[in-house]
Write an enzyme that holds these catalytic residues in place. Structure first.
Site, PDB file in Angstrom:
ATOM      1  N   HIS A   1       0.817  -1.180   0.080  1.00 23.88           N
ATOM      2  CA  HIS A   1       0.126   0.035  -0.131  1.00 23.88           C
ATOM      3  C   HIS A   1       0.901   1.226   0.135  1.00 23.88           C
ATOM      4  CE1 HIS A   1      -3.180   2.842   1.000  1.00 23.88           C
ATOM      5  NE2 HIS A   1      -4.067   1.779   0.655  1.00 23.88           N
TER       6      HIS A   1
ATOM      7  N   ASP B   1      -7.893  -5.186  -0.672  1.00 21.79           N
ATOM      8  CA  ASP B   1      -8.373  -6.016  -1.680  1.00 21.79           C
ATOM      9  C   ASP B   1      -7.975  -7.283  -1.517  1.00 21.79           C
ATOM     10  OD1 ASP B   1      -9.453  -3.854  -3.650  1.00 21.79           O
ATOM     11  OD2 ASP B   1      -7.326  -3.345  -3.826  1.00 21.79           O
TER      12      ASP B   1
HETATM   13  N1  COA Z   1       4.328  -7.424  -4.946  1.00 16.61           N
HETATM   14  C1  COA Z   1       5.736  -7.400  -5.034  1.00 16.61           C
HETATM   15  N2  COA Z   1       6.500  -6.121  -4.641  1.00 16.61           N
HETATM   16  C2  COA Z   1       5.675  -5.050  -4.271  1.00 16.61           C
HETATM   17  C3  COA Z   1       4.477  -5.074  -3.874  1.00 16.61           C
HETATM   18  C4  COA Z   1       3.671  -6.425  -4.207  1.00 16.61           C
HETATM   19  N3  COA Z   1       2.418  -6.366  -4.100  1.00 16.61           N
HETATM   20  N4  COA Z   1       4.144  -3.917  -3.715  1.00 16.61           N
HETATM   21  C5  COA Z   1       5.138  -3.129  -3.398  1.00 16.61           C
HETATM   22  N5  COA Z   1       6.370  -4.015  -3.949  1.00 16.61           N
HETATM   23  C6  COA Z   1       7.696  -3.579  -4.123  1.00 16.61           C
HETATM   24  C7  COA Z   1       8.127  -2.797  -5.448  1.00 16.61           C
HETATM   25  O1  COA Z   1       8.181  -3.729  -6.103  1.00 16.61           O
HETATM   26  C8  COA Z   1       9.088  -2.111  -5.241  1.00 16.61           C
HETATM   27  O2  COA Z   1      10.422  -2.660  -5.011  1.00 16.61           O
HETATM   28  P1  COA Z   1      11.636  -1.881  -5.618  1.00 16.61           P
HETATM   29  O3  COA Z   1      11.934  -0.947  -4.787  1.00 16.61           O
HETATM   30  O4  COA Z   1      12.703  -3.132  -5.405  1.00 16.61           O
HETATM   31  O5  COA Z   1      11.420  -1.850  -6.970  1.00 16.61           O
HETATM   32  C9  COA Z   1       8.699  -1.486  -3.950  1.00 16.61           C
HETATM   33  O6  COA Z   1       7.939  -2.629  -3.240  1.00 16.61           O
HETATM   34  C10 COA Z   1       8.030  -0.177  -3.530  1.00 16.61           C
HETATM   35  O7  COA Z   1       6.955  -0.105  -4.438  1.00 16.61           O
HETATM   36  P2  COA Z   1       6.309   1.067  -4.968  1.00 16.61           P
HETATM   37  O8  COA Z   1       5.374   0.815  -6.216  1.00 16.61           O
HETATM   38  O9  COA Z   1       7.248   2.300  -5.007  1.00 16.61           O
HETATM   39  O10 COA Z   1       5.154   1.373  -3.936  1.00 16.61           O
HETATM   40  P3  COA Z   1       3.879   2.312  -3.972  1.00 16.61           P
HETATM   41  O11 COA Z   1       3.849   2.959  -2.726  1.00 16.61           O
HETATM   42  O12 COA Z   1       3.716   2.895  -5.277  1.00 16.61           O
HETATM   43  O13 COA Z   1       2.984   0.726  -4.092  1.00 16.61           O
HETATM   44  C11 COA Z   1       0.981  -0.154  -4.526  1.00 16.61           C
HETATM   45  C12 COA Z   1       1.640   0.756  -3.689  1.00 16.61           C
HETATM   46  C13 COA Z   1      -0.384  -0.587  -3.952  1.00 16.61           C
HETATM   47  C14 COA Z   1       1.100   0.315  -6.017  1.00 16.61           C
HETATM   48  C15 COA Z   1       2.012  -1.678  -4.456  1.00 16.61           C
HETATM   49  O14 COA Z   1       2.080  -2.004  -3.181  1.00 16.61           O
HETATM   50  C16 COA Z   1       1.158  -2.736  -5.438  1.00 16.61           C
HETATM   51  O15 COA Z   1       1.789  -2.313  -6.756  1.00 16.61           O
HETATM   52  N6  COA Z   1       0.622  -3.618  -4.985  1.00 16.61           N
HETATM   53  C17 COA Z   1       0.001  -4.619  -5.771  1.00 16.61           C
HETATM   54  C18 COA Z   1      -1.604  -4.088  -6.464  1.00 16.61           C
HETATM   55  C19 COA Z   1      -2.802  -3.808  -5.373  1.00 16.61           C
HETATM   56  O16 COA Z   1      -2.674  -4.577  -4.349  1.00 16.61           O
HETATM   57  N7  COA Z   1      -2.974  -2.623  -5.230  1.00 16.61           N
HETATM   58  C20 COA Z   1      -4.203  -2.031  -4.509  1.00 16.61           C
HETATM   59  C21 COA Z   1      -3.857  -1.139  -3.504  1.00 16.61           C
HETATM   60  S1  COA Z   1      -5.020  -0.969  -2.289  1.00 16.61           S
END
Ligand code: COA
Length: 384
Positions: A262, A320
């Site tokens: 998140h 989710d």
């Molecule tokens: N699975 C694997 N790795 C994950 C992850 C996941 N669900 N969520 C975050 N990470 C990792 C990223 O790959 C990244 O790694 P890196 O620094 O080595 O590249 C790191 O954690 C940070 O990710 P980032 O995308 O910068 O964080 P964010 O704040 O943008 O992420 C989300 C938030 C929700 C977009 C992300 O956690 C995600 O994509 N989750 C899966 C989709 C999801 O469940 N969305 C619903 C949200 S309520």
């Protein structure tokens, strides 16, 4: 733009406004709606009470709740041409596309002033809250070749949704499951879809346009689309003992584990424990414990393996994750999960639109320019 300006990709940590509607405390995992903790609201307040809280600023008295329910009931039915439009849509259409289109279509049946504007007030908010669930239930039946079912004035919002899908009044446990799900999804501060609604409203576009924009923004699987992706994963896993290999394979292929992680929470999403409890209750109730068992093991393995692989980022289950077993156990098809999310979140979206309009300033950020420097125009015959 001045030199030295910091560019925050994704606006992470950037404060872009203020709200009295909800507060996300990501470090401690607390979510409150107008000061009420969802841990108190989820077991004790209905979705109607929470929608009233968001729109009117206080929890309703018995008389206020009665009036609120009556207004919802009076606004649930859809204009007949929109039902006909859904009947003419290909049955293969993606439910979020249908929801977004028909919600946009609602505006066609509401009067406009001489500038083409609809009134955006608490009644149009209630109209949208009432109708989203009806649209989804109608589309669910239409695409199965069935006639839509009219809502019943004596049922709650959650019970009506399930009734309009199946024609059967749901059991108490099923009604409670959807009701609590809607409560938990009702608002979440400046998440992407809500921000989108506020940006749209800030141009003085009306509430129908703003909620349509919010639905469009909710679609992607980094936001509301994640529950369906999480369900697809659970289907692919098939049984709990395959969860560990699944997680390792996904990460090896550079994919994310959907339903995990998140932007705001650095601990488990506070909504996840309520949804997990519902998933557990439902799995016992319907005699099939498969989805809950897979979800539990998938969460355990994902959390453990992600902690090893991404030690700098705390990644836990988000809202989710347990939405998937809850809705699967209620026999809701995976491609409708994001629409269900919208049916709950519309309470927050519309309250945010009204909050934005009450003290409006156009939301218009800046970007740094990273294209070529200014150069001469090249006439078409001289271009190579
Ligand atoms: N699975 C694997 N790795 C994950 C992850 C996941 N669900 N969520 C975050 N990470 C990792 C990223 O790959 C990244 O790694 P890196 O620094 O080595 O590249 C790191 O954690 C940070 O990710 P980032 O995308 O910068 O964080 P964010 O704040 O943008 O992420 C989300 C938030 C929700 C977009 C992300 O956690 C995600 O994509 N989750 C899966 C989709 C999801 O469940 N969305 C619903 C949200 S309520």
């Amino acid at each position: 733009m001045p030199t030295g300006t910091v560019v925050d990709r994704g606006l992470e940590g950037v404060v872009v406004g203020s709200t009295v509607l909800s507060n996300v405390e990501g470090q401690i995992g607390r979510l409150t709606y107008r000061g009420y903790d969802i841990d108190d609201l989820a077991p004790s307040a209905s979705f109607e009470e929470v929608a009233h809280l968001l729109l009117y600023g206080h929890l309703p008295t018995i008389a206020e709740l009665d009036a609120f329910k009556r207004e919802l009931a009076s606004r649930r039915s859809l204009p007949e041409p929109l039902v006909a439009a859904m009947q003419n849509v290909p049955k293969t259409a993606w439910p979020m596309d249908v929801l977004r289109t028909i919600v946009s279509g609602l505006a066609l049946f509401v009067p406009v002033n001489t500038h083409g504007e609809h009134v955006s007030d608490v009644h149009s908010a209630i109209e949208l809250i009432a109708k989203l669930a009806t649209i989804l239930a109608a589309w669910d039946r239409i695409r199965r070749g069935l006639e839509p079912i009219e809502p019943r004035a004596d049922l709650s919002h959650a019970a009506n949704f399930l009734y309009m899908r199946t024609g059967k009044v749901p059991s108490e446990i099923e009604e409670d499951a959807i009701d609590t799900y809607f409560v938990l999804l009702a608002d979440h501060s400046y998440n992407a879809s809500t921000f989108s609604a506020r940006v749209t409203a800030s141009t003085r576009a009306d509430i129908y346009a703003s909620v349509t924009a919010a639905i469009a923004t909710l679609t992607g699987d980094l936001h509301g689309g994640a529950a369906n992706s999480s369900y697809t994963n659970m289907v692919a896993i098939g049984s709990p003992e395959k969860a560990e290999k699944f997680v390792r394979d996904e990460l090896l292929q550079g994919r994310r584990i959907m339903g995990m992680g998140h932007r705001e929470y650095r601990v488990r999403d506070p909504r996840a424990k309520h949804l997990e409890a519902i998933a557990k209750k439902l799995s016992g109730h319907r005699g099939d414990s498969k989805w809950y068992a897979i979800a539990r093991e998938l969460e355990t393995q994902s959390q453990r393996i992600l902690a090893e692989e991404k030690p700098d980022r705390q990644i836990y289950a988000n809202v989710d994750f347990y939405t998937a077993p809850v809705l699967a156990d209620l026999a809701i098809p995976g491609d409708e999960f994001t629409c269900l999310f919208a049916c709950g979140r519309v309470a927050g979206w519309s309250a945010h639109v009204l909050e934005q309009l009450a003290d409006n300033r156009l939301i218009r950020p800046q970007a740094t320019y990273s294209g070529p420097p200014p150069g001469p125009f090249v006439p078409i015959e001289q271009r190579r």
